[in-house]
Design a protein around this motif. Sequence first.
Motif, PDB file in Angstrom:
ATOM      1  N   SER B 251       0.768  -1.412  -0.125  1.00 10.03           N
ATOM      2  CA  SER B 251      -0.085  -0.104  -0.036  1.00 10.03           C
ATOM      3  C   SER B 251       0.978   1.449  -0.045  1.00 10.03           C
ATOM      4  N   ALA B 252       2.158   1.158   0.505  1.00 10.88           N
ATOM      5  CA  ALA B 252       3.152   2.399   0.625  1.00 10.88           C
ATOM      6  C   ALA B 252       3.252   2.862  -0.946  1.00 10.88           C
ATOM      7  N   SER B 253       3.794   1.800  -1.657  1.00  6.58           N
ATOM      8  CA  SER B 253       3.845   2.099  -3.050  1.00  6.58           C
ATOM      9  C   SER B 253       2.784   2.808  -3.649  1.00  6.58           C
ATOM     10  N   LEU B 254       1.401   2.411  -3.452  1.00  3.81           N
ATOM     11  CA  LEU B 254       0.215   2.718  -3.994  1.00  3.81           C
ATOM     12  C   LEU B 254       0.219   4.142  -3.480  1.00  3.81           C
ATOM     13  N   GLY B 255       0.541   4.421  -2.307  1.00  2.92           N
ATOM     14  CA  GLY B 255       0.539   5.850  -1.801  1.00  2.92           C
ATOM     15  C   GLY B 255       1.583   6.652  -2.486  1.00  2.92           C
ATOM     16  N   ALA B 256       2.664   6.424  -2.918  1.00 12.10           N
ATOM     17  CA  ALA B 256       3.679   7.262  -3.747  1.00 12.10           C
ATOM     18  C   ALA B 256       3.215   7.542  -4.840  1.00 12.10           C
ATOM     19  N   LEU B 257       2.318   6.606  -5.559  1.00 11.89           N
ATOM     20  CA  LEU B 257       2.071   6.861  -6.906  1.00 11.89           C
ATOM     21  C   LEU B 257       0.844   7.701  -6.810  1.00 11.89           C
ATOM     22  N   GLY B 258      -0.016   7.588  -5.546  1.00 13.28           N
ATOM     23  CA  GLY B 258      -1.185   8.529  -5.344  1.00 13.28           C
ATOM     24  C   GLY B 258      -0.603   9.824  -5.177  1.00 13.28           C
ATOM     25  N   ALA B 259       0.565   9.930  -4.597  1.00  7.12           N
ATOM     26  CA  ALA B 259       0.888  11.435  -4.525  1.00  7.12           C
ATOM     27  C   ALA B 259       1.428  11.905  -5.786  1.00  7.12           C
ATOM     28  N   VAL B 260       1.980  11.211  -6.713  1.00  5.72           N
ATOM     29  CA  VAL B 260       2.062  11.750  -8.135  1.00  5.72           C
ATOM     30  C   VAL B 260       0.853  12.056  -8.793  1.00  5.72           C
ATOM     31  N   VAL B 261      -0.212  11.318  -8.572  1.00 10.68           N
ATOM     32  CA  VAL B 261      -1.522  11.606  -9.238  1.00 10.68           C
ATOM     33  C   VAL B 261      -2.212  12.781  -8.628  1.00 10.68           C
ATOM     34  N   ALA B 262      -1.924  13.074  -7.350  1.00  9.76           N
ATOM     35  CA  ALA B 262      -2.426  14.045  -6.325  1.00  9.76           C
ATOM     36  C   ALA B 262      -1.701  15.512  -7.013  1.00  9.76           C
ATOM     37  N   ALA B 263      -0.386  15.387  -7.020  1.00 12.56           N
ATOM     38  CA  ALA B 263       0.320  16.523  -7.464  1.00 12.56           C
ATOM     39  C   ALA B 263      -0.234  16.875  -8.931  1.00 12.56           C
ATOM     40  N   ALA B 264      -0.544  15.847  -9.643  1.00  9.27           N
ATOM     41  CA  ALA B 264      -0.550  16.172 -11.301  1.00  9.27           C
ATOM     42  C   ALA B 264      -2.147  17.019 -11.179  1.00  9.27           C
ATOM     43  N   CYS B 265      -3.148  16.283 -10.289  1.00  9.56           N
ATOM     44  CA  CYS B 265      -4.436  17.101 -10.297  1.00  9.56           C
ATOM     45  C   CYS B 265      -4.276  18.440  -9.855  1.00  9.56           C
ATOM     46  N   TYR B 266      -3.253  18.671  -8.881  1.00  4.81           N
ATOM     47  CA  TYR B 266      -3.188  20.135  -8.499  1.00  4.81           C
ATOM     48  C   TYR B 266      -2.289  20.986  -9.259  1.00  4.81           C
ATOM     49  N   ARG B 267      -1.805  20.476 -10.367  1.00  5.06           N
ATOM     50  CA  ARG B 267      -1.069  21.012 -11.434  1.00  5.06           C
ATOM     51  C   ARG B 267       0.338  21.386 -10.998  1.00  5.06           C
ATOM     52  N   GLY B 268       0.673  20.575  -9.918  1.00  3.96           N
ATOM     53  CA  GLY B 268       1.977  20.852  -9.162  1.00  3.96           C
ATOM     54  C   GLY B 268       3.164  20.082  -9.662  1.00  3.96           C
TER      55      GLY B 268
END
Lengths: 174, 438
Positions: B251-268
Amino acid sequence: MKKLGLAFDKVLEIAGIIPGIIIALLAVGVAAEVFARNFDMSGFYWMLEAVEYGLLLLTMLGTAYVLSIGRHVTVDLVVGGLPPGPKRWFRICINIFVVVVSAVIFWYGIVTAHQAFVEDSTLYKSFEIKEWWPASVVPVGMGLFLIEAIRQLWISIFHPEEATEVPSETNEVF
Amino acid sequence: MEWYWALIFLLGMVMIPMFLGVPVAIAFFGANVIGAMTFLGGEAGLIQLERNMVEGLVRFALAPVAMFILMGEILFHTGIAFRAIDAVDKLIAKVPGRLSLVAVAGGTVFSTLSGSSMANTALLGTTLMPEMQKRGYHRSMAMGPILGTGGIAMLIPPSSLAVLLGSLSGISIAGILIAGAIPGVIMAVVHFTYVMIRCKLNPTLAPAYDMPPMTVWERVRPVLIYVVPLLSLFGVVVGSILVGVATPTESASLGALGAVVAAACYRGLTWKGLWRAMVETGKLTVMIYFIIAASLTFSQILSFSGATTGLLSLMREIDPTPLSLIFGMMILMLVMGCFMDPVSIMLITLPFFIPIAEVIKIDLIWFGVLMLLALEIGQTTPPFGMLLFVMRGVAPPSITMKHIYAAVTPFVLLEIGILLFLVLVPEAVTWLPELMAG
């Protein structure tokens, strides 16, 4: 000699970048394995074991770089309070200690990898590999670490002004 | 050699070089070399040491540490964490010790996004320390709350250490993750209250400064935009475990990928930010894993010399009542936490502690949370708490370990008080998992 030093710096720089790349690949790999498993796809059964070897590889490859940028954790209780003269001698003693210990770990890393090579022993969980492959990673990493430790010892003896010092721009609050 | 002499000898071998300024990992390795020569049969021992080093690092259970750091670094280098901390910053009005309170509240929010107390400490240290410095905050009020709050990440899910503890002990990982939430919140509230009282009594610790006037909506809106949606990362990590999609480690790996997706959603999301996150994760991970590699072997030599067994036997002989045994175990972990990392302490103590806990029939999830809290306290306990060194890494160069020790001590004492409370009131831990279990 200077060219050799610059070349070694390049090697360290590359070795310093590799751990981050490995971690990113591991994150993607494990996530892919989770998706594949949950969608009844096979083919990533080896991923978890690959991650384990990745952890070894990234640690040993990156450790010399981390030493070169002074990011290995140290306790500055004694050294921090010393005047410049004794501090220099302290640094030399510390660097000698680091060289001796890393030389022992490096040498016995070679002995262990060689022993595994001669025995032709294998490791098997989800896939089979020769034991000397992961065992060789230790002397490679510690070899780089030893060279960097020798360089820092050399600098602390012959060019103490170049040794990493705490910058003088202290701020008022802290 | 008697176990107590072996213990003094080995601890001396590691602690003296450390105090003299040798890098912590090398001090452990030095003690390992001498320990292997003395207790593991000379050259054969040194070869065993090398094999142990490889075996110690080749463990999937260590992977979440890197992944949770990556998760935190992505949120940090893409600017998403700053927006979240800034949103919390706007939410908190003009109160005594405002920025220290932002550290506590922001740290608690970030704890739900990053399972790494180190990432938490590094983030808060990097984001808030320069501002605190500019505003004339005393170092005790700048570093103390950050260090104290950094440890909350170990209790509030997702916590990499909770996952590791569950994996190594057989305690329900989902149970221990959920059970850590209330103690984590209790700790945040206690830290919050302490900062407010102390700054009220001594305003020079955190000088007041003017803030632009804002409406309630202007304060709340950034939280709704930058904090609430980000909490879906918490859902990805904890949810994937609870529904059985991923193991806690995965799940930690999913969290890391989730952080990338979140950053993309916030245009960061930028290549530069992602690259820096990767490189910084690499540096921090190498630093931690190198110490773990060294201290794991040290733990094995400690066990082989009989020191660990002797120490644990002594503790068991003191008094067999459950409460005193729990106190004994917690005290032992707190003492060990002064000079060892949490993973090593877990590896040394779990083979003894879990059977004892089962024999005296105590709730294992409760016991696991107590262990986590004791380990967390150890992370901030002088002289060798890991978070103290993380703080040393992100603090201005003039900050010495003495300053850091002085700043963290009140928070360590508060956390020992919370540990005592949780020992005496187990319901504070067991209530939520029991409620969720129906």
